[in-house]
Design an enzyme around this catalytic site. Structure first.
Site, PDB file in Angstrom:
ATOM      1  N   GLU A 126      -4.293   3.126 -10.727  1.00  0.00           N
ATOM      2  CA  GLU A 126      -3.774   1.752 -10.783  1.00  0.00           C
ATOM      3  C   GLU A 126      -3.323   1.343 -12.186  1.00  0.00           C
ATOM      4  O   GLU A 126      -2.225   0.812 -12.353  1.00  0.00           O
ATOM      5  CB  GLU A 126      -4.793   0.764 -10.215  1.00  0.00           C
ATOM      6  CG  GLU A 126      -5.089   0.948  -8.714  1.00  0.00           C
ATOM      7  CD  GLU A 126      -3.844   0.892  -7.828  1.00  0.00           C
ATOM      8  OE1 GLU A 126      -2.767   0.482  -8.291  1.00  0.00           O
ATOM      9  OE2 GLU A 126      -3.947   1.282  -6.640  1.00  0.00           O
ATOM     10  N   GLU A 163       4.573   0.766  -5.796  1.00  0.00           N
ATOM     11  CA  GLU A 163       4.130   1.620  -4.682  1.00  0.00           C
ATOM     12  C   GLU A 163       4.869   2.947  -4.692  1.00  0.00           C
ATOM     13  O   GLU A 163       4.289   3.994  -4.441  1.00  0.00           O
ATOM     14  CB  GLU A 163       4.312   0.914  -3.335  1.00  0.00           C
ATOM     15  CG  GLU A 163       3.670  -0.466  -3.217  1.00  0.00           C
ATOM     16  CD  GLU A 163       2.222  -0.530  -3.646  1.00  0.00           C
ATOM     17  OE1 GLU A 163       1.507   0.478  -3.516  1.00  0.00           O
ATOM     18  OE2 GLU A 163       1.803  -1.601  -4.139  1.00  0.00           O
ATOM     19  N   MET A 215       0.823  -1.204   0.000  1.00  0.00           N
ATOM     20  CA  MET A 215       0.000   0.000   0.000  1.00  0.00           C
ATOM     21  C   MET A 215       0.858   1.256   0.000  1.00  0.00           C
ATOM     22  O   MET A 215       1.807   1.376   0.762  1.00  0.00           O
ATOM     23  CB  MET A 215      -0.916  -0.038   1.244  1.00  0.00           C
ATOM     24  CG  MET A 215      -1.809   1.174   1.374  1.00  0.00           C
ATOM     25  SD  MET A 215      -2.970   1.279  -0.027  1.00  0.00           S
ATOM     26  CE  MET A 215      -3.194   3.054  -0.090  1.00  0.00           C
TER      27      MET A 215
HETATM   28  N1  PHE Z   1      -3.365   0.488  -3.695  1.00  0.00           N
HETATM   29  C1  PHE Z   1      -2.647  -0.745  -3.528  1.00  0.00           C
HETATM   30  C2  PHE Z   1      -1.786  -0.887  -4.780  1.00  0.00           C
HETATM   31  O1  PHE Z   1      -2.182  -1.318  -5.806  1.00  0.00           O
HETATM   32  C3  PHE Z   1      -3.491  -1.941  -3.401  1.00  0.00           C
HETATM   33  C4  PHE Z   1      -4.342  -2.014  -2.176  1.00  0.00           C
HETATM   34  C5  PHE Z   1      -5.693  -1.768  -2.269  1.00  0.00           C
HETATM   35  C6  PHE Z   1      -3.792  -2.329  -0.955  1.00  0.00           C
HETATM   36  C7  PHE Z   1      -6.496  -1.840  -1.154  1.00  0.00           C
HETATM   37  C8  PHE Z   1      -4.582  -2.407   0.155  1.00  0.00           C
HETATM   38  C9  PHE Z   1      -5.944  -2.172   0.053  1.00  0.00           C
HETATM   39  O2  PHE Z   1      -0.720  -0.476  -4.857  1.00  0.00           O
HETATM   40 ZN    ZN Z   2      -1.365   0.283  -7.045  1.00  0.00          ZN
END
Ligand code: PHE
Ligand code: ZN
Length: 882
Positions: A328, A306, A271
């Site tokens: 994303e 990330e 995350m």
């Molecule tokens: N945003 C994170 C990623 O793709 C994924 C994620 C979503 C992690 C929801 C935790 C909860 O990099």
């Molecule tokens: Zn992501």
């Protein structure tokens, strides 16, 4: 709330928030059962909202309200009301005001792993998508951007390390107690889903990176004490990522410190919380004897992913969750490009397409199909999908293809300047692409709105007399749930015409201009392209580099494909030609098995593979990919109806056996000759050599199980690193030979103290390709090392079974489906997010033959009938059954 009739949220209903929150001060006292959170919020009516005069409705979940005050004055009972989802202040001031809210929450009771929870004794948070509301009442939506300041207090013995986003501005002991505190401030306004705090007994490793403007950034990776020596690769990966983003996109890091915390209990991969990324520890920790080559490359890619979010996601965030692919899809595209640059571009492209076909194509072909930008959802957590991520990345890639490298870079620059500090939409992003290039992308926009994998059919004709070569391209976008009528899409198709000498011919289109890099633009349902001055019959190489995420059918003969396999200048299509031949051979073998007719020897194919093996130009990883036949899923995607997974498996295994026999001596020689001596290095060249050895071993084992088991056991015994250990076990697991259980036992004895390696032990056994596999999985669920609280462990055993063991999961008596239904129901009570993800493994059941389809439907119905189902699981299962 009645969770069996949950509310659907629609993109078209978007309205701006009634209020703006400019600043957030949090005062947090960590306590396992009762963590106290006092929030001090600077709120004002939103001038852009017609609802700014109305009530203020804050989100909240699993919280106990202790105190609420406006401008320092405690509210009377009638001034506000609460439900289990909301806190409503009926008449907030019509001017800026402060709001103080004190609540309690229980990290220990938090088995959902959303909000503040305990991971193996470490306090940590997960706020995306809607976890912040489980920490305090808030406008929990990504278009509310605030500056955060957090004071955390805890027992020093329990949590000697206290972290949050941004910069540490104060810390110290609290005199006369065993307690201490830390104050963190993040100067960048952010949505609350990027908030994070961590507390616990953590060790760290430290390094630094000097940015292009000369600022020195402190880099820290926090892990459980004793694991510091496993952080080296992750640290290198951070530095590579930082340098790459500067060089490739001109993006510099913006805080003085960048931190990663590795935790063992995590619902997802990692995350991107501002300045404080939290990672599933399997994507951080690596040493040669604990991580495979695949682990090393995953770590590198996910750290990059990330980190890249800092610009694509954090500095520019999403207006609402329908825009999830804005951050994303774009960030996956960026991490793919990064890996291509630091490794082999051709290999990376093939691997990414394999992932897309394994995960996104089946999703797009089944009842869970949805557009890259969905238009409605019940539970947003269900939309962190291969479509949003992987197809979302393909859509960005296609825009780059259409614009060309340098214009695309200009468009990205424009996006970064125009929307920095804001919450944007897909329209905003595509507008930048269009403004920077002058191109009209309105038809292209359908890639975001129409679900389903477009099918492209190609007809070709060469006219000797006029020296013209004609390609007729026709597209069809299949029907998907809720989208019966599809419009043609704007598809960039990279083509080459390979002449008899094996070289690309010069391309000259009649009438139209060819886009740079030989891109045909297909916009109509059907279009004809005429090439001039083509003096001899070429073999067309279509969709080079997989320029568009479509399914291509062509009139190429086996001879044409063998020619492309040997000569195509596009490495992706060399591999693809081999895959098409492989798929045709598997299908043919299946027909023969069914008709009890003899199967022809795949001589030409084996000879072509042998030639690839001998090719001195190609790298080892590419050769290993060539040796991997199309997956069972690839074949199932092609068949699309009345699928019999066991027959596909048998057909594929039989073909592997034939190829293994025909290539026996060469494969033996590969396996013997490419053994690496000397210390382990995760570099792509060495990893490729190991992958080639494993691919050779797999074919040898398919040819002769007894000999294969013997060789694999030797491979296992000789292994000096985890890649070789797992490579050998991966082959053994496919064989019903005594060596299999012997090796599994030795492995467990050796590694039982390493939870990541125990995960692999479970995952291996979940893959045994027999109809009785469900039984083995059920008994492993009772193994003392199985743990219902650990998402990694659950995914290792049950997720692997449902996605990678097609024979076992699709056992004809329905035992695999019933197992999954039982697991989903049990897990739904403690961790609905992970339960719903597992439930999505039924995504292809409608394509199965009748008996299996009915068993699967019954299993799904049994889930839906259970009382008290979560929104997450309800949505997946009800959509699956529609
Ligand atoms: N945003 C994170 C990623 O793709 C994924 C994620 C979503 C992690 C929801 C935790 C909860 O990099
Ligand atoms: Zn992501």
């Amino acid at each position: 709330m009645n969770k069996n009739s949950p509310k659907t949220i629609h993109l078209k209903d978007y309205t701006p928030p009634s209020h703006v929150i400019d600043r957030v001060g949090l005062d947090v006292t960590f306590h396992a059962e009762e963590t106290a959170v006092s929030a001090h919020l600077a709120v004002r009516p939103n001038p852009d909202s017609p609802a700014s005069e109305g009530p203020l409705e804050l989100d909240g979940e699993s919280l106990r309200l202790v105190r609420i005050a406006v401008d320092g004055k405690e509210l009377a009972k009638g001034d506000y009301s609460t439900t289990d989802q909301k806190l409503t202040i009926h008449h907030p001031p019509a001017r800026p005001f402060t709001l103080d809210i004190s609540t309690l929450c229980s990290p220990k009771a938090n088995t959902e792993l959303s909000g503040l929870y305990l991971s193996n004794g470490i306090y940590c948070t997960q706020c995306e998508a809607e976890g912040f509301r489980r920490i305090t009442y808030f406008l929990d939506r990504p278009d509310v951007l605030a500056r955060f300041r957090v004071r955390i207090e805890a027992e020093k013995s329990e949590a000697p390390v206290l972290l949050a986003n941004g910069n540490l501005i104060d810390s110290g002991d609290i005199a006369g107690t065993g307690r201490h505190f830390a104050v963190w401030e993040d100067p960048f306004p952010k949505p609350c889903y990027l908030f994070a705090m961590v507390g616990g007994n953590l060790a760290f490793v430290e390094d630094s990176f000097t940015t292009m403007s000369g600022r020195k950034i402190a880099l820290r990776i926090y892990v459980e004490p004793g694991k510091e020596d496993r952080c080296g690769w992750a640290m290198e990966s951070i530095k590579k990522s930082m340098a790459w983003d500067e060089q490739a996109f001109g993006r510099e890091y913006d805080l003085d410190i960048f931190m990663i915390v590795a935790v063992s209990m995590f619902n997802m991969g990692a995350m991107e919380n501002k300045g404080l990324n939290v990672f599933n520890d399997k994507y951080v920790l690596a040493l040669p004897d604990s991580a495979t080559d695949t682990d090393y490359s995953n770590i590198e890619a996910i750290i990059a992913h990330e980190y890249f979010h800092n610009w694509t996601g954090n500095r520019i965030t999403c207006r609402d969750w329908f825009q999830l692919c804005l951050k994303e899809g774009l960030t996956v595209f960026r991490d793919q490009e990064f890996s291509s640059d630091v490794r082999s571009r051709a290999v990376k492209r093939i691997q990414d397409v394999r992932t897309l076909r394994a995960q996104q194509f089946p999703e797009d072909a089944g009842p869970l199909a949805h557009p890259v930008r969905p238009s409605s959802y019940i539970e947003i957590n269900n939309f962190y999908t291969a479509t949003v991520y992987e197809k979302g990345a393909e859509v960005v890639r296609m825009m780059k293809t259409l614009l060309g490298e340098s214009v695309f870079r200009k468009a990205m620059d424009l996006y970064f300047t125009r929307y920095d500090g804001q919450a944007a939409t897909i329209e905003d992003f595509v507008q930048c692409m269009s403004d920077a290039s002058g191109r009209n992308l309105s038809q292209f926009f359908r890639w975001y709105e129409q679900a389903g994998t477009p099918e492209l059919s190609v007809k070709s004709q060469w006219d000797k007399r006029s020296k013209t070569y004609v390609l007729k391209l026709t597209q069809r976008v299949p029907t998907t749930p809720g989208q019966p009528d599809k419009q043609p899409q704007h598809i960039p198709v990279a083509v080459g015409l390979v002449g008899p000498n094996g070289h690309d011919m010069a391309l000259e289109l009649d009438g139209e201009e060819l886009l740079h890099e030989s891109i045909l633009e297909l916009k109509a349902k059907s279009q004809t392209f005429r090439f001039k001055n083509i003096g001899s019959r070429p073999v067309p190489s279509i969709n080079r580099g997989f320029s568009a995420p479509v399914k291509v059918t062509s009139d190429l003969t086996q001879k044409d494909l063998l020619f492309l396999m040997a000569h195509d200048s596009d490495p992706f299509n060399r591999w693809e030609a081999g895959q098409i031949i492989g798929k045709r051979l598997i299908l043919d073998t299946m027909t023969k098995i069914k008709a009890r007719r003899p199967v022809a020897e795949p001589k030409a194919y084996a000879a072509a593979l042998s030639e690839t093996l001998a090719d001195r130009q190609a790298d080892a990883q590419f050769k290993a990919l060539m040796l991997n036949l199309p997956t069972e899923q690839d074949v199932a995607s092609d068949i699309a109806r009345n699928v019999d997974p066991q027959l596909i498996h048998n057909g594929r295994e039989r073909l592997k056996q034939r190829i293994g026999r025909l290539m026996h001596s060469r494969l033996m020689q590969r396996w013997n000759a490419t053994k690496i001596t000397g210390p382990y290095s995760p570099d792509p060249a060495s990893a490729g050599k190991r992958a080639l050895r494993h691919a050779s071993l797999a074919l040898l084992a398919a040819a002769d199980a007894k000999e294969g088991a013997r060789l694999a056991m030797r491979h296992f015994r000789d292994a000096r690193n985890m890649s070789d250990e797992i490579g050998a076990l991966g082959v053994l697991i496919q064989l019903e030979e005594p060596e299999r259980d012997e090796a599994l036992q030795q492995y467990l004895d050796r590694h039982e103290d390493d939870h990541l390696l125990v995960d692999k032990w479970f995952a291996l056994q979940a893959q045994m390709p027999t109809p009785e596999a469900a039984e083995r999985v059920r008994s492993l669920m009772k193994h003392p090392r199985f743990n219902w609280q650990s998402p990694n462990r659950i995914r290792s055993l049950i997720g692997t079974f449902a996605t990678f063991n097609s024979v076992g999961f699709n056992a004809p008596d329905g035992a695999g489906y019933r197992l999954l239904a039982d697991v989903v129901l049990r897990l739904d009570k403690s961790n609905p997010q992970v339960a719903a993800r597992l439930a999505a493994s039924f995504r292809s059941y409608k394509a199965l033959e009748g008996k299996r389809r009915r068993h699967a439907a019954n299993a799904l119905k049994s889930i839906l009938e259970a009382p008290g189902l979560s929104r997450d699981t309800y949505e997946i299962v009800s959509r699956s059954l529609q």
